[in-house]
Motif scaffolding. Structure first.
Motif, PDB file in Angstrom:
ATOM      1  N   ALA A 166      -6.544   9.967  -4.135  1.00  0.00           N
ATOM      2  CA  ALA A 166      -5.696   8.984  -4.814  1.00  0.00           C
ATOM      3  C   ALA A 166      -5.332   7.841  -3.873  1.00  0.00           C
ATOM      4  CB  ALA A 166      -4.425   9.653  -5.350  1.00  0.00           C
ATOM      5  N   ALA A 167      -5.211   8.138  -2.579  1.00  0.00           N
ATOM      6  CA  ALA A 167      -4.918   7.090  -1.608  1.00  0.00           C
ATOM      7  C   ALA A 167      -6.113   6.160  -1.436  1.00  0.00           C
ATOM      8  CB  ALA A 167      -4.533   7.702  -0.264  1.00  0.00           C
ATOM      9  N   ALA A 168      -7.324   6.707  -1.551  1.00  0.00           N
ATOM     10  CA  ALA A 168      -8.525   5.866  -1.492  1.00  0.00           C
ATOM     11  C   ALA A 168      -8.577   4.926  -2.697  1.00  0.00           C
ATOM     12  CB  ALA A 168      -9.769   6.744  -1.444  1.00  0.00           C
ATOM     13  N   LEU A 169      -8.209   5.436  -3.869  1.00  0.00           N
ATOM     14  CA  LEU A 169      -8.161   4.586  -5.052  1.00  0.00           C
ATOM     15  C   LEU A 169      -7.076   3.521  -4.910  1.00  0.00           C
ATOM     16  CD1 LEU A 169      -8.605   7.211  -7.923  1.00  0.00           C
ATOM     17  CD2 LEU A 169     -10.270   5.515  -7.129  1.00  0.00           C
ATOM     18  N   ALA A 170      -5.948   3.912  -4.291  1.00  0.00           N
ATOM     19  CA  ALA A 170      -4.873   2.947  -4.071  1.00  0.00           C
ATOM     20  C   ALA A 170      -5.318   1.839  -3.131  1.00  0.00           C
ATOM     21  CB  ALA A 170      -3.640   3.654  -3.515  1.00  0.00           C
ATOM     22  N   THR A 177     -10.460  10.042   7.502  1.00  0.00           N
ATOM     23  CA  THR A 177     -10.067  11.435   7.253  1.00  0.00           C
ATOM     24  C   THR A 177      -8.920  11.501   6.247  1.00  0.00           C
ATOM     25  OG1 THR A 177     -10.768  12.100   9.475  1.00  0.00           O
ATOM     26  CG2 THR A 177      -9.228  13.556   8.336  1.00  0.00           C
ATOM     27  N   PHE A 178      -7.968  10.612   6.420  1.00  0.00           N
ATOM     28  CA  PHE A 178      -6.821  10.559   5.501  1.00  0.00           C
ATOM     29  C   PHE A 178      -7.282  10.268   4.077  1.00  0.00           C
ATOM     30  CE2 PHE A 178      -3.832   7.690   3.315  1.00  0.00           C
ATOM     31  CZ  PHE A 178      -2.732   8.533   3.183  1.00  0.00           C
ATOM     32  N   LEU A 179      -8.180   9.306   3.913  1.00  0.00           N
ATOM     33  CA  LEU A 179      -8.648   8.943   2.579  1.00  0.00           C
ATOM     34  C   LEU A 179      -9.474  10.061   1.951  1.00  0.00           C
ATOM     35  CD1 LEU A 179      -9.656   5.211   3.202  1.00  0.00           C
ATOM     36  CD2 LEU A 179      -7.573   6.072   2.121  1.00  0.00           C
ATOM     37  N   ALA A 180     -10.242  10.780   2.772  1.00  0.00           N
ATOM     38  CA  ALA A 180     -11.013  11.902   2.246  1.00  0.00           C
ATOM     39  C   ALA A 180     -10.098  13.026   1.788  1.00  0.00           C
ATOM     40  CB  ALA A 180     -11.991  12.410   3.309  1.00  0.00           C
ATOM     41  N   ARG A 181      -8.990  13.192   2.476  1.00  0.00           N
ATOM     42  CA  ARG A 181      -8.037  14.247   2.134  1.00  0.00           C
ATOM     43  C   ARG A 181      -7.168  13.862   0.940  1.00  0.00           C
ATOM     44  NH1 ARG A 181      -6.806  15.430   6.992  1.00  0.00           N
ATOM     45  NH2 ARG A 181      -5.046  14.009   7.241  1.00  0.00           N
ATOM     46  N   HIS A 182      -7.006  12.558   0.716  1.00  0.00           N
ATOM     47  CA  HIS A 182      -6.167  12.076  -0.386  1.00  0.00           C
ATOM     48  C   HIS A 182      -6.975  11.090  -1.238  1.00  0.00           C
ATOM     49  CE1 HIS A 182      -2.485  13.806   1.340  1.00  0.00           C
ATOM     50  NE2 HIS A 182      -2.944  13.392   2.514  1.00  0.00           N
ATOM     51  N   TYR A 192       0.823  -1.211   0.000  1.00  0.00           N
ATOM     52  CA  TYR A 192       0.000   0.000   0.000  1.00  0.00           C
ATOM     53  C   TYR A 192       0.856   1.259   0.000  1.00  0.00           C
ATOM     54  CZ  TYR A 192      -3.614   3.376   1.211  1.00  0.00           C
ATOM     55  OH  TYR A 192      -4.453   4.453   1.194  1.00  0.00           O
ATOM     56  N   LEU A 193       1.870   1.307   0.858  1.00  0.00           N
ATOM     57  CA  LEU A 193       2.701   2.511   0.906  1.00  0.00           C
ATOM     58  C   LEU A 193       3.380   2.779  -0.435  1.00  0.00           C
ATOM     59  CD1 LEU A 193       4.517   2.595   4.384  1.00  0.00           C
ATOM     60  CD2 LEU A 193       2.589   3.972   3.586  1.00  0.00           C
ATOM     61  N   HIS A 194       3.756   1.729  -1.110  1.00  0.00           N
ATOM     62  CA  HIS A 194       4.450   1.897  -2.392  1.00  0.00           C
ATOM     63  C   HIS A 194       3.546   2.520  -3.443  1.00  0.00           C
ATOM     64  CE1 HIS A 194       6.708   0.631  -6.050  1.00  0.00           C
ATOM     65  NE2 HIS A 194       7.737   0.861  -5.271  1.00  0.00           N
ATOM     66  N   ARG A 195       2.225   2.407  -3.256  1.00  0.00           N
ATOM     67  CA  ARG A 195       1.263   2.936  -4.219  1.00  0.00           C
ATOM     68  C   ARG A 195       0.994   4.430  -4.013  1.00  0.00           C
ATOM     69  NH1 ARG A 195      -2.384  -1.613  -5.894  1.00  0.00           N
ATOM     70  NH2 ARG A 195      -1.560  -3.501  -4.942  1.00  0.00           N
ATOM     71  N   LEU A 196       1.411   4.986  -2.873  1.00  0.00           N
ATOM     72  CA  LEU A 196       1.061   6.351  -2.513  1.00  0.00           C
ATOM     73  C   LEU A 196       2.099   7.352  -3.002  1.00  0.00           C
ATOM     74  CD1 LEU A 196      -0.126   5.847   1.190  1.00  0.00           C
ATOM     75  CD2 LEU A 196      -1.466   5.690  -0.918  1.00  0.00           C
ATOM     76  N   THR A 197       1.671   8.606  -3.090  1.00  0.00           N
ATOM     77  CA  THR A 197       2.626   9.671  -3.332  1.00  0.00           C
ATOM     78  C   THR A 197       3.522   9.830  -2.107  1.00  0.00           C
ATOM     79  OG1 THR A 197       1.207  11.392  -2.399  1.00  0.00           O
ATOM     80  CG2 THR A 197       0.924  10.888  -4.751  1.00  0.00           C
ATOM     81  N   GLU A 198       4.648  10.461  -2.289  1.00  0.00           N
ATOM     82  CA  GLU A 198       5.573  10.620  -1.168  1.00  0.00           C
ATOM     83  C   GLU A 198       4.928  11.388  -0.028  1.00  0.00           C
ATOM     84  OE1 GLU A 198      10.109  12.290  -0.245  1.00  0.00           O
ATOM     85  OE2 GLU A 198       9.281  12.356  -2.277  1.00  0.00           O
ATOM     86  N   ALA A 199       4.148  12.442  -0.350  1.00  0.00           N
ATOM     87  CA  ALA A 199       3.509  13.239   0.693  1.00  0.00           C
ATOM     88  C   ALA A 199       2.491  12.415   1.473  1.00  0.00           C
ATOM     89  CB  ALA A 199       2.836  14.461   0.077  1.00  0.00           C
ATOM     90  N   ALA A 200       1.662  11.652   0.764  1.00  0.00           N
ATOM     91  CA  ALA A 200       0.664  10.831   1.439  1.00  0.00           C
ATOM     92  C   ALA A 200       1.334   9.730   2.250  1.00  0.00           C
ATOM     93  CB  ALA A 200      -0.289  10.223   0.409  1.00  0.00           C
ATOM     94  N   ARG A 201       2.401   9.159   1.714  1.00  0.00           N
ATOM     95  CA  ARG A 201       3.141   8.108   2.421  1.00  0.00           C
ATOM     96  C   ARG A 201       3.699   8.636   3.735  1.00  0.00           C
ATOM     97  NH1 ARG A 201       7.397   6.982  -1.237  1.00  0.00           N
ATOM     98  NH2 ARG A 201       5.744   6.176  -2.583  1.00  0.00           N
ATOM     99  N   ASP A 202       4.307   9.815   3.683  1.00  0.00           N
ATOM    100  CA  ASP A 202       4.880  10.395   4.903  1.00  0.00           C
ATOM    101  C   ASP A 202       3.798  10.719   5.927  1.00  0.00           C
ATOM    102  OD1 ASP A 202       7.378  10.203   3.768  1.00  0.00           O
ATOM    103  OD2 ASP A 202       7.502  12.309   3.176  1.00  0.00           O
TER     104      ASP A 202
END
Length: 236
Positions: A125-129, A118-123, A17-27
């Motif tokens: 692309a992370a929800a799609l990931a 909250t994290f998924l609503a803010r990102h 999952y982390l590998h699918r995220l942008t660097e900002a979302a991952r951090d």
């Protein structure tokens, strides 16, 4: 980087999952909750528990198991640093469908469902990931069921060994050592084969020079030979 070195450095394996995220979302996700440590044998999630948090693995290796109707323990999957586990209960509000146990020392954090939402609503692309990760796991499960009926047990054993060596293998002078303890009964469970069949397959692979085995360890010494046994030669 060896999986065994991943516990303290926040490594994210390809496909996790982390590998699918942008660097900002991952951090942001990594910093969402304090890190904890687990030792081999520690249970992170219990099958049947009524809880809805997810666990983010920062490093190390864990196994996912479930009890069958006859009380046997089935090994369903291996999870590594960068993986998210427990997502099904967080998404569908149902009891835990499996148990997650540490196989090696590992670092992890517990992320509460409201924080994840909250994290998924803010990102977005992370929800799609996350949806993509769930879909990939379902596809893997479907592929496993197909291979269970389409291939002989020896081929299934070889395929599991190839996949684990490539995904989790630690390079040694002898070859790719699968980087966690794996009993023959666990390997049999993962392959959908009888333990005596796994024992015979391992003996044949040793005789062919494809692997060497130790106490709860398997080292792939000739990947090409094992690929041929797995009917995967040239496919990986």
């Amino acid at each position: 980087m060896d999986v065994a070195d991943a516990t303290t450095v926040g490594w994210a394996a390809p496909g996790t999952y982390l590998h699918r995220l942008t660097e900002a979302a991952r951090d942001e996700l990594r910093a969402m909750a304090p890190r904890r440590r687990a030792e081999p044998g520690d249970v992170l999630i219990h099958q049947g528990a009524l809880e809805h948090h997810v666990i983010l693995l920062h490093g190390g290796i864990s196994k996912v198991t479930a009890l069958t109707s006859d009380g046997a323990e089935a090994l369903l999957a291996i999870r590594v640093g960068g993986d998210l586990v427990g997502e099904m209960s967080a998404l569908n509000d149902r009891p835990r469908s499996a148990t997650v146990t540490a196989c090696t020392p590992l670092a992890y954090s517990v992320i509460r469902r409201p924080h994840l939402q909250t994290f998924l609503a803010r990102h977005p692309a992370a929800a799609l990931a996350l949806a993509g990760m769930v879909a990939d796991r379902l596809r893997w499960a479907n592929q496993f069921r197909v291979e269970f009926t389409a291939y002989p047990a020896k081929v299934r054993v070889a395929r599991v060994l190839v996949k684990m060596a490539l995904a989790y293998g630690r390079r040694t002078p002898a070859g790719l050592e699968i980087g966690f303890e794996l009993t023959q009964s666990e390997l049999a469970s993962l392959c959908g084969a009888a333990e005596v069949t796994v024992q015979k397959a391992l003996r044949d692979f040793r005789h062919d020079g494809a692997i060497v085995t130790g106490y709860r360890t398997v080292t792939v010494t000739n990947l090409d030979t094992l690929r041929k046994a797995a009917d995967l030669h040239g496919a990986l």
